[in-house]
Write a protein that holds these residues in place. Sequence first.
Motif, PDB file in Angstrom:
ATOM      1  N   ASP A 203      84.495  48.908 -97.750  1.00 47.81           N
ATOM      2  CA  ASP A 203      84.517  48.244 -96.237  1.00 47.81           C
ATOM      3  C   ASP A 203      85.931  47.556 -96.143  1.00 47.81           C
ATOM      4  OD1 ASP A 203      82.047  48.694 -94.843  1.00 47.81           O
ATOM      5  OD2 ASP A 203      81.098  47.547 -96.368  1.00 47.81           O
ATOM      6  N   SER A 205      86.983  44.745 -95.439  1.00 50.40           N
ATOM      7  CA  SER A 205      87.164  43.414 -95.836  1.00 50.40           C
ATOM      8  C   SER A 205      87.316  43.593 -97.468  1.00 50.40           C
ATOM      9  CB  SER A 205      86.291  42.392 -95.558  1.00 50.40           C
ATOM     10  OG  SER A 205      84.879  42.631 -96.143  1.00 50.40           O
ATOM     11  N   ALA A 208      90.674  45.239 -98.322  1.00 52.38           N
ATOM     12  CA  ALA A 208      91.908  44.343 -98.492  1.00 52.38           C
ATOM     13  C   ALA A 208      91.792  43.669 -99.697  1.00 52.38           C
ATOM     14  CB  ALA A 208      91.747  43.282 -97.202  1.00 52.38           C
TER      15      ALA A 208
ATOM     16  N   GLU B  62      80.359  46.247 -91.071  1.00 51.90           N
ATOM     17  CA  GLU B  62      80.605  46.702 -92.257  1.00 51.90           C
ATOM     18  C   GLU B  62      79.100  47.272 -92.860  1.00 51.90           C
ATOM     19  OE1 GLU B  62      83.807  44.553 -94.697  1.00 51.90           O
ATOM     20  OE2 GLU B  62      83.060  42.953 -93.829  1.00 51.90           O
ATOM     21  N   SER B  63      79.199  47.907 -94.194  1.00 49.86           N
ATOM     22  CA  SER B  63      78.106  48.505 -94.647  1.00 49.86           C
ATOM     23  C   SER B  63      76.978  47.423 -94.486  1.00 49.86           C
ATOM     24  CB  SER B  63      78.259  48.883 -95.938  1.00 49.86           C
ATOM     25  OG  SER B  63      79.373  49.198 -96.385  1.00 49.86           O
ATOM     26  N   HIS B 234      83.053  51.956 -88.106  1.00 49.17           N
ATOM     27  CA  HIS B 234      83.658  50.689 -89.071  1.00 49.17           C
ATOM     28  C   HIS B 234      85.119  50.560 -88.743  1.00 49.17           C
ATOM     29  CE1 HIS B 234      84.814  54.202 -91.361  1.00 49.17           C
ATOM     30  NE2 HIS B 234      85.583  53.474 -91.819  1.00 49.17           N
ATOM     31  N   ASP B 235      85.695  51.608 -87.957  1.00 53.18           N
ATOM     32  CA  ASP B 235      87.204  51.486 -87.686  1.00 53.18           C
ATOM     33  C   ASP B 235      87.569  51.195 -86.448  1.00 53.18           C
ATOM     34  OD1 ASP B 235      89.814  52.449 -87.175  1.00 53.18           O
ATOM     35  OD2 ASP B 235      89.442  54.414 -88.245  1.00 53.18           O
ATOM     36  N   LEU B 275      88.409  40.473 -89.741  1.00 52.95           N
ATOM     37  CA  LEU B 275      88.382  42.183 -89.796  1.00 52.95           C
ATOM     38  C   LEU B 275      89.521  42.699 -89.165  1.00 52.95           C
ATOM     39  CD1 LEU B 275      84.737  43.587 -88.343  1.00 52.95           C
ATOM     40  CD2 LEU B 275      85.803  43.757 -90.844  1.00 52.95           C
ATOM     41  N   LEU B 276      89.999  42.167 -88.099  1.00 53.96           N
ATOM     42  CA  LEU B 276      91.255  42.813 -87.730  1.00 53.96           C
ATOM     43  C   LEU B 276      92.466  42.314 -88.597  1.00 53.96           C
ATOM     44  CD1 LEU B 276      90.818  41.698 -83.798  1.00 53.96           C
ATOM     45  CD2 LEU B 276      91.186  43.936 -84.767  1.00 53.96           C
ATOM     46  N   ALA B 278      92.307  42.118 -91.880  1.00 54.34           N
ATOM     47  CA  ALA B 278      92.151  42.586 -93.008  1.00 54.34           C
ATOM     48  C   ALA B 278      92.589  43.890 -93.068  1.00 54.34           C
ATOM     49  CB  ALA B 278      90.717  42.493 -93.587  1.00 54.34           C
ATOM     50  N   ILE B 293      89.102  39.229 -96.581  1.00 56.06           N
ATOM     51  CA  ILE B 293      87.911  38.090 -96.471  1.00 56.06           C
ATOM     52  C   ILE B 293      87.372  38.051 -97.781  1.00 56.06           C
ATOM     53  CG2 ILE B 293      85.761  37.742 -95.047  1.00 56.06           C
ATOM     54  CD1 ILE B 293      86.291  40.062 -93.130  1.00 56.06           C
ATOM     55  N   GLN B 296      81.552  38.216-100.639  1.00 55.90           N
ATOM     56  CA  GLN B 296      80.925  39.475-100.489  1.00 55.90           C
ATOM     57  C   GLN B 296      79.952  39.002 -99.433  1.00 55.90           C
ATOM     58  OE1 GLN B 296      80.896  42.244-102.469  1.00 55.90           O
ATOM     59  NE2 GLN B 296      82.570  41.378-103.950  1.00 55.90           N
ATOM     60  N   PRO B 297      79.552  40.249 -98.586  1.00 56.16           N
ATOM     61  CA  PRO B 297      78.492  40.001 -97.443  1.00 56.16           C
ATOM     62  C   PRO B 297      77.258  39.619 -98.033  1.00 56.16           C
ATOM     63  CG  PRO B 297      79.341  42.295 -97.340  1.00 56.16           C
ATOM     64  CD  PRO B 297      79.960  41.792 -98.761  1.00 56.16           C
TER      65      PRO B 297
END
Lengths: 361, 368
Positions: A203, A205, A208, B62-63, B234-235, B275-276, B278, B293, B296-297
């Motif tokens: 993903d 993030s 990066a 994201e996932s 995701h893009d 997000l932008l 990264a 970021i 982790q999620p």
Amino acid sequence: MKTDDKRGTPLPGAAPGAAPGADPDTPLLSVRGLRVRYRNAGRPFEAVAGLDLTVHAGETLGLVGESGCGKSTVARAVARIEDDVSGAIVFDGQDVTRARGRALKPYRRRVGMVFQDPIASLNPRRTVRDIIATPLTLAGKGDPAEVRARVGELAELVGLHPSMLERRPHEMSGGQCQRVSIARALACLPELLLCDEVVSALDVSIQAQVLNLLMDIRERQRLAMLFISHDLAVVRQLSDRVAVMYLGMLCEDAPVDELFGRPAHPYTRALLASVPGGAGPGAEPEPGSAGAGSGPAGVASADVAHRLLSGDLPSPLDPPSGCRFRTRCPLAQARCAAEVPQPVEVRPGHRVACHFPLVAA
Amino acid sequence: MNPLGTTNPTTGKPASSADGHGSLLRLRGYSVHLHSPRGIVAAVDGVDVDLARGRTLAVVGESGSGKSVLCRSLLGLLPAAAVAHRGGTAHFDGIDLAVTGEAALRDIRGRRIGMVFQDPMTALNPVLPVWRQIALPLRRHLRLDRRAAKRAAVELLDSVGIPDPARRADQYPVQMSGGMRQRVMIAIALGCDPDLLIADEPTTALDVTVQAQILGLLDRLRAERDMAVILISHDLGVVADHSDDVMVMYAGRQAERGATRGVLAGPRMPYTRALLDAAPTLHGERGRRLAAIGGQPPDLTRLPDGCAFAARCPRVQDRCRTQAPPLAPVPGSAHDGACWNPVPVPGSADLPEGGAPIPQETQETSRA
């Protein structure tokens, strides 16, 4: 055969790798006339059909192209995990194209590789500690205490918490697995890292984080990289020079700002024009950026080659004669079908393989 | 263009009414909780959507953010045993999807709502020629006979830009390239002239030159057929170029929502901003560290009490850790965000003042 100067002393991660062969003009890796053949239903074909590349010590060469263009095959050939290879792969002055067995061992230590699928490229039954330690053990750094210390350093280098070392790959996220892969590839202090789509499965993030990690390590260890990706923005971020491939052949090769600022091959231009969010999703209201996303601002003039490509990549089993891009090229002429264009230097360090390169007057 | 000559001509009606009454798809507080080995997961948590004909809503995240679960749930494609709980309401053209039975849902799915999946190789049946796969919904929903269905399938292949459609119709998926297969998927989804097309990462498996072709095709078809489109991606580059409105999801919740241009130009939710930042771009500074970021999620089985992004957020405050922010209009911008401490507007001059949630340019022309 060459003796490896790093054998036996597991240097801490922060130590800068001594650049071999001090002459700055001698490339660390030089690939000349590389051809790699595969078989499809018994019929041989060339996935890479004559390619020249160089990577200097500490330099990152980005390699871009669409799927099936042979970019991964190039990395696999350089890693010496392809069989049917001709041409020359010269590393630090030594031809390793046909080296085998013992003779290949020092080379394997000096070149690391990280693959695309972070989870599938790790053995699911081993702990992270074992995975990272494997290359050290293979390289004869047998002392368990030393290996243990080095694994700890590597984990820290790639930002893995020590508690992760006892885990197995399925207990970790994709980004963490990719860190493990990177740690494993760096274990023997390689001078060249082959990265094949290392962030494609991650993903944004996490991507990066991994890109930052690679940039940090590269700086600290003066690591050269062959960085393969289909993502032009990622390649631009990381590379010093960029090579563009199409159907097993080189289209264009230039310093990164030159390639993105003044692409001369119609295929490179089409690739850049295809990137969505051409105006930059970063969306800082950049003055002068070309407005609604019709094309990258880096390719400012409105010539014919900015049209999006139609059709798909032709099959490498049966490539077009002459220039392989001609079937999708908006500028193709009769000569393109008859004659394979050879790379020529259009500006210093900028090679283009095209009969009609788009070089601004 | 419509090979079947059914209804739904391209009318020049206004593309949207902002209040949601003209919505083709209307979700309120829509939630989907799933069973997982480690407990119940709030995969989608309180999502509101208003989508009108002729418009494209991008769902970004994201996932694990819940974007695919949301769409699969709407179509009733989640295994019943997996769903622990559904909450909120979902109306499609006035029909309550929650109370409508499986039979009625079957009539909506594939006929009025088409779906394009991410991986065109695994989503197609490898042992059926593609025309038979395109014909299935035509025979099921439109009761076409075999011959008429084949003729329609060939016309559909033509309309999605496959050269030599009559020959291609008899081929199997394995004989086609990835881009060609995705065109076949789109042909299947369009067969019954749906009112809504859900495209779940339709170009993620494709190369960038082919991606541009497919997204252009979707834009053209949407305009021609006055379809509504949900584009999951995701893009952010894809979203910027190919959607009218955007919903950013994080951990199953909507983080930010509004007109695409407004949200991407002036994101107010720190997650959207991050997000932008990264994503590397073709024009920004390069060679420098990206603004990654951290962390982790979150674990969806153990979501924190407060904002799901709090642990990774650079603008986190005490309140964020205890109280989940509701989605509300963000002062000084035209879109909604779920944040206690939104990113300040950089130069508020070029942003429209609060009010109209839908921007001026409604009827977008095809960008093909």
